[in-house]
Design an enzyme around this catalytic site. Structure first.
Site, short mmCIF file in Angstrom:
data_model
loop_
_atom_site.label_atom_id
_atom_site.label_comp_id
_atom_site.label_asym_id
_atom_site.label_seq_id
_atom_site.Cartn_x
_atom_site.Cartn_y
_atom_site.Cartn_z
N ARG A 241 23.06 -31.44 1.45
CA ARG A 241 22.25 -32.29 2.83
C ARG A 241 21.18 -32.87 2.36
O ARG A 241 20.82 -33.65 3.18
CB ARG A 241 21.87 -30.85 3.86
CG ARG A 241 21.57 -31.37 5.11
CD ARG A 241 21.22 -30.09 5.98
NE ARG A 241 22.51 -29.79 6.90
CZ ARG A 241 22.89 -30.38 8.03
NH1 ARG A 241 21.98 -31.41 8.79
NH2 ARG A 241 24.01 -30.17 8.75
N GLU B 53 16.27 -27.59 13.76
CA GLU B 53 15.82 -28.03 12.57
C GLU B 53 14.91 -29.47 12.52
O GLU B 53 14.06 -29.71 12.01
CB GLU B 53 16.77 -28.07 11.49
CG GLU B 53 17.35 -26.73 11.22
CD GLU B 53 18.74 -27.04 10.29
OE1 GLU B 53 19.66 -27.24 11.16
OE2 GLU B 53 18.69 -26.51 9.22
#
Lengths: 766, 166
Positions: free
Chosen positions: A319, A721
């Protein structure tokens, strides 16, 4: 007839209070440590390694066993099943055997009558160590090629050739620190033995299914012998995605061996020492660009400290690579990612999951380019943004179809008066000798979906009782983010009943099995859709029944505000439910959802790992004191994209909280390991998370007015997030402030590291 | 270890108990008396999750206070704030301003706010932020908490206080 009906209480797209708000202020919301204890309950404490890497020549636990109140002491030899509490790699022992791999690693468990006795006894172990060489830092691991998996590479175009041709080129390196989660409720688990060798575990976990599966493996019983339950957590932030299994397994093992309920409530310092954190990174870049500031080629090297085991580090570092583009088109780019194995605690998920570290890399590069060309960094950012119809392929081969970054950034710059304030700051800086201000705007584009394809699924279970009250359950967990209220709003809307008729219930593996962790910002997207599917099934059954029972065509049956309209007739929801029950209609249903469109080939790092992107942007204005390095965030303006919000009040809370948590990561939260691998900042006295006094005096948050292009739950977007990365604007502004101060002395932008503590800032002032 | 017979009045209820010298008030409240609305956060007086009111409006950290030193004291926890089934105005303000996420800091934060407003019924935004800095919240960015305290001040004094940013 139905058009003028008022909406139900608790409908979607409205500001609805957190379901437990009343209980929280009244002190009646129970966390695991608040559940009444059985009279013979045992307290469990884990004995830890005092070395970073060593062989245990001997392990003498006689004094532990003989200590007052101690009932049992357990080591690796007492485990009936597998000695492992790792998410998948099989390399996190519940109790270290022979070799210890980090300072603080669990070696044994002691169960005693009181918590105090258990903790005192755990200190009495006599362990004779033979020290092994310990790799503690990223630099040590890189030199030794010590990795948890082979280095990975994402590539687009030909960065080598592009860099060669580029008229201007800059190289640099900086470091980004880790972060402790500091959930206010620490790690905790309580296990109760049941019939047939079964065990019921209350675990403060974002991932009940994983705790269930690991406890079962440790006890050597099938998954169906373990039930894991969690009503709420006192914060999670990723820190309760994999690490709760350690404490849950220890408690379950004690419960199984003693036949008594066992609780493991971890001391705060032990929690900080024994559980993993956000990965710290070393970032190296080599960027080529033209005189306008457009990036022509980029070589990026990301090296992270993973700790002693694999945990979730592969996906986290993937990621990081996937967010190294942020909002910018990188036609010729090579991203090399090194996942360093070190003799430190195994780093883990933390809000953003590697994304923040990738994103801060490219934002630093934007500032470096702007500085070199004496341009406004915002202009450099704008010129590099992804296009709408071309220049829109990410380094991992995904076409961006929902790019709203250009409009969103422009709107924020306009409403927050970016250009004028920049001028005012220049004037302020010219007039002040010892104080310097700076302003920075940084955007966020965050990919939504688990990168592990199989996790993008969810289940829900809804019962309608014969009095018309509803019981709702799903695989998602509540950690304060408001997931439970959002999913309840979805069900209320679908069944058109007031939300207070819906009982929100604890997450438990015996109602919804095989759930995914509540992580990757996916909670509402996945569980909202699963609950919607269950509610639709029930509504369809009730409609089919009503069509027959009331002799009314189904297209004239409308559910609205606690009633059902049947042509000219109107009956209450309760009446219909009761009639359906008498008519022998099943009033219980499961619902299931899996995210469409996503696919990904990890071998080539190409595909469409994300269903869609969440966007946002922030402007931070900071001031630094040139004599001390002290700094302050003066003002913050945020414009954030949550699609068509299910609950704007809840979403705003996520945005402000994410931003401040990100600001803490990048300014004051410093993890200090000494040269023996001992974490020295293991309590809030030395590890400084933001307090109310650190909050900027001026903070404006607005929601972007838009809907999700993709077919998500009522067109909303994930919000957990992405806002954390808005805080990169703070670090960028601090970097620019240091550059302002150094402007007459240094040509290049200084490599301000994160966290930008006062000491770090002072060290970069020349 | 020496044991002490003490009497505490908790939320108006008189409770007798025997505690060793090293028993903290937090452990006595939670483990001996069952007042689990007082939370264990850090155990070192840094996070404020164990904040309680003593003899009216003084706040202390339960984790740093020895129970044996509290003989005869009157203690209020979040569970003891409601009167005749009605929440305290500070509790209502926290609910209505969405100043709560995970809720673990909330009991302590509410009690600290009551003490703050008792000392200074019309605090400025900066006075609120500095007044609450001993109580850590990891979920909110404190914005809604500050707004809740401003709202609570209005409810208690019936007047306007400065808005955020002024």
């Amino acid at each position: 007839m139905t058009e003028n009906t008022p909406p139900i209480n608790g409908d979607i797209h409205r500001d609805i209070r957190h379901d437990s708000a009343h209980k929280h202020v009244a002190g009646s919301a129970d966390y695991i440590d608040d559940i009444p204890e059985k009279r013979d309950l045992l307290h469990v404490c884990l004995g830890q390694s005092s070395r970073a890497h060593a062989r245990m020549k001997s392990l003498d636990l006689d004094d532990v066993r003989a200590a007052p109140g101690v009932v049992m002491v357990l080591t690796a030899d007492d485990i009936p099943g597998r000695n492992d509490v790792s998410p998948f790699a099989g390399d996190d022992p519940l109790f270290a055997k022979d070799i210890v791999q980090f300072h603080g690693q669990s070696i044994f468990a002691v169960a005693a009558i009181s918590r105090d006795q258990a903790r005192r006894a755990a200190k009495l172990a006599k362990i004779d160590y033979e020290d092994y060489p310990a790799i503690l830092t990223i630099d040590d691991a890189m030199a030794a090629k010590s990795y948890i998996e082979a280095p990975q590479c994402v590539k687009q175009g030909d960065s080598v050739a592009a860099l060669k041709k580029a008229p201007i080129r800059r190289r640099g390196c900086f470091r980004v620190g880790g972060q402790d989660h500091f959930y206010l409720e620490g790690q905790i688990a309580m296990a109760e033995p049941k019939e047939d060798g079964d065990v019921h575990v209350w675990s403060s976990t974002q991932n009940p299914t994983e705790v269930q599966h690991l406890v079962a493996k440790v006890l050597n019983i099938p998954d169906n012998g373990v039930t894991v339950e969690v009503r709420r957590m006192g914060g999670g932030f990723g820190g309760k995605e994999t690490h709760p299994s350690l404490f849950a397994a220890a408690a379950a093992l004690v419960a199984r061996k003693t036949g008594r309920t066992a609780k493991c409530r971890v001391d705060r310092d032990d929690d900080m020492i024994m559980t993993g954190k956000r990965h710290d990174f070393r970032i190296d870049y080599d960027v080529g660009f033209d005189s306008e500031g457009r990036i022509l080629g980029l070589d990026l090297k990301l090296a992270s400290r993973c700790g002693y085991s694999v945990d979730l580090s592969p996906a986290i570092n993937d990621r990081a690579m996937f967010h190294s583009d942020n909002c910018y088109f990188l036609e010729h780019v090579t991203i090399n990612s090194y996942r360093c194995r070190t003799n430190t605690v195994s780093n883990t998920a933390f809000r953003g999951f590697g994304g923040p570290q990738g994103m801060i890399a490219i934002e630093r590069i934007m500032d470096v380019i702007a500085h070199g060309l004496s341009k406004d960094p915002l202009d450099v950012r704008m010129i590099n943004l992804y296009g709408k119809t071309d220049r829109n392929i990410t380094p991992y081969g995904m076409r961006i179809e929902d790019n709203i970054a250009p409009e969103l950034i422009a709107e924020l710059a306009e409403t927050a008066d970016y250009k004028n304030r920049r001028k005012e700051i220049t004037a302020f800086n010219q007039a002040n000798k010892y104080l310097t201000k700076a302003l920075s705007l940084t955007p966020v584009k965050f990919g939504i979906s688990f990168t592990a394809l199989h996790l993008n699924q969810a289940g829900a279970l809804i019962h309608i009782y014969s009095d018309g009250s509803v019981h709702l359950n799903h695989g998602g967990t509540e950690m304060g983010q408001g997931l439970f209220i959002k999913v309840a709003q979805v069900v209320a809307n679908e069944l058109q009943i007031d939300i207070d008729r819906i009982k929100i219930s604890a997450t438990t593996t015996d109602k919804v099995p095989n759930s995914s962790p509540t992580a990757a910002s996916s909670g509402s997207d996945l569980n909202g859709m699963a609950a919607l599917a269950a509610a639709r099934t029930l509504k369809d059954r009730l409609t089919a029944f009503a069509e027959n029972h009331y002799d009314c065509p189904s297209d004239q049956i409308i559910f609205r505000n606690n009633h059902i309209y049947l042509g000219d007739q109107k009956i209450s929801f309760n009446q219909l439910v009761h009639q359906a029950y008498l008519g022998r209609i099943s009033l219980s249903s499961t619902g299931f959802y899996k995210t469409p469109k996503i696919h990904y080939d990890r071998k080539t790092h190409k595909g469409r790992p994300f269903f869609y992107f969440s966007y946002g942007a922030a402007i931070a204005e900071v001031i630094i004191d040139l004599l001390t390095g002290e700094n302050k965030i003066l003002r913050v303006d945020i414009l954030h994209d949550v699609g068509k919000s299910l609950n704007p009040a809840i979403d705003r809370g996520q945005i402000e909280g994410g931003f401040i948590q990100g600001a803490g990561w990048l300014t004051t939260e410093e993890l200090v390991f000494d040269d023996k691998g001992v974490l020295r900042s293991h309590a809030p006295s030395t590890y400084k998370i933001p307090t109310s006094a650190d909050r900027p005096a001026q903070m404006t948050i607005n929601l972007w007015n838009g809907v999700n292009k993709e077919d998500t739950i009522h067109k909303s977007k994930a919000v957990g997030e992405p806002p954390l990365m808005l805080a990169i604007a703070v670090h960028s502004a601090l970097t620019l402030a240091v550059a302002n101060a150094n402007s007459n002395k240094a040509e290049e932008l200084s490599a301000l590291n994160a966290p930008a503590t006062a000491e770090e800032i002072l060290s970069k002032l020349i | 270890m020496k044991k002490h017979a003490i009497t505490l009045t908790v939320n108006g209820e008189e409770r007798d108990l025997i505690v060793p010298s090293n028993r903290t008030l937090l452990d006595a409240l939670r483990d001996d008396l069952g007042y689990t609305d007082t939370k264990y956060g850090c155990g070192t007086g840094e996070c404020g999750a164990c904040t309680i009111l003593v003899d009216g409006m003084t706040t202390i950290n339960g984790c740093l206070t020895l129970a044996a030193t509290m003989n005869g004291k009157s203690i209020t926890t979040a569970a003891g704030l409601a009167r005749n089934g009605h929440l305290h105005p500070v509790q209502e303000a926290f609910i209505e301003n969405d100043a709560i996420q995970c809720g673990f800091c909330t009991p302590g934060m509410v009690l600290k706010t009551i003490s703050l407003l008792d000392e200074n019924p019309r605090p400025t935004e900066a006075e609120i932020r500095h007044g609450l800095e001993g109580n850590i919240c990891r979920c909110t960015g404190y914005t809604k908490i500050v707004e809740a305290v401003q709202d609570a001040s209005r409810r208690i004094t019936g007047s306007n206080v400065s808005a955020i940013g002024e």
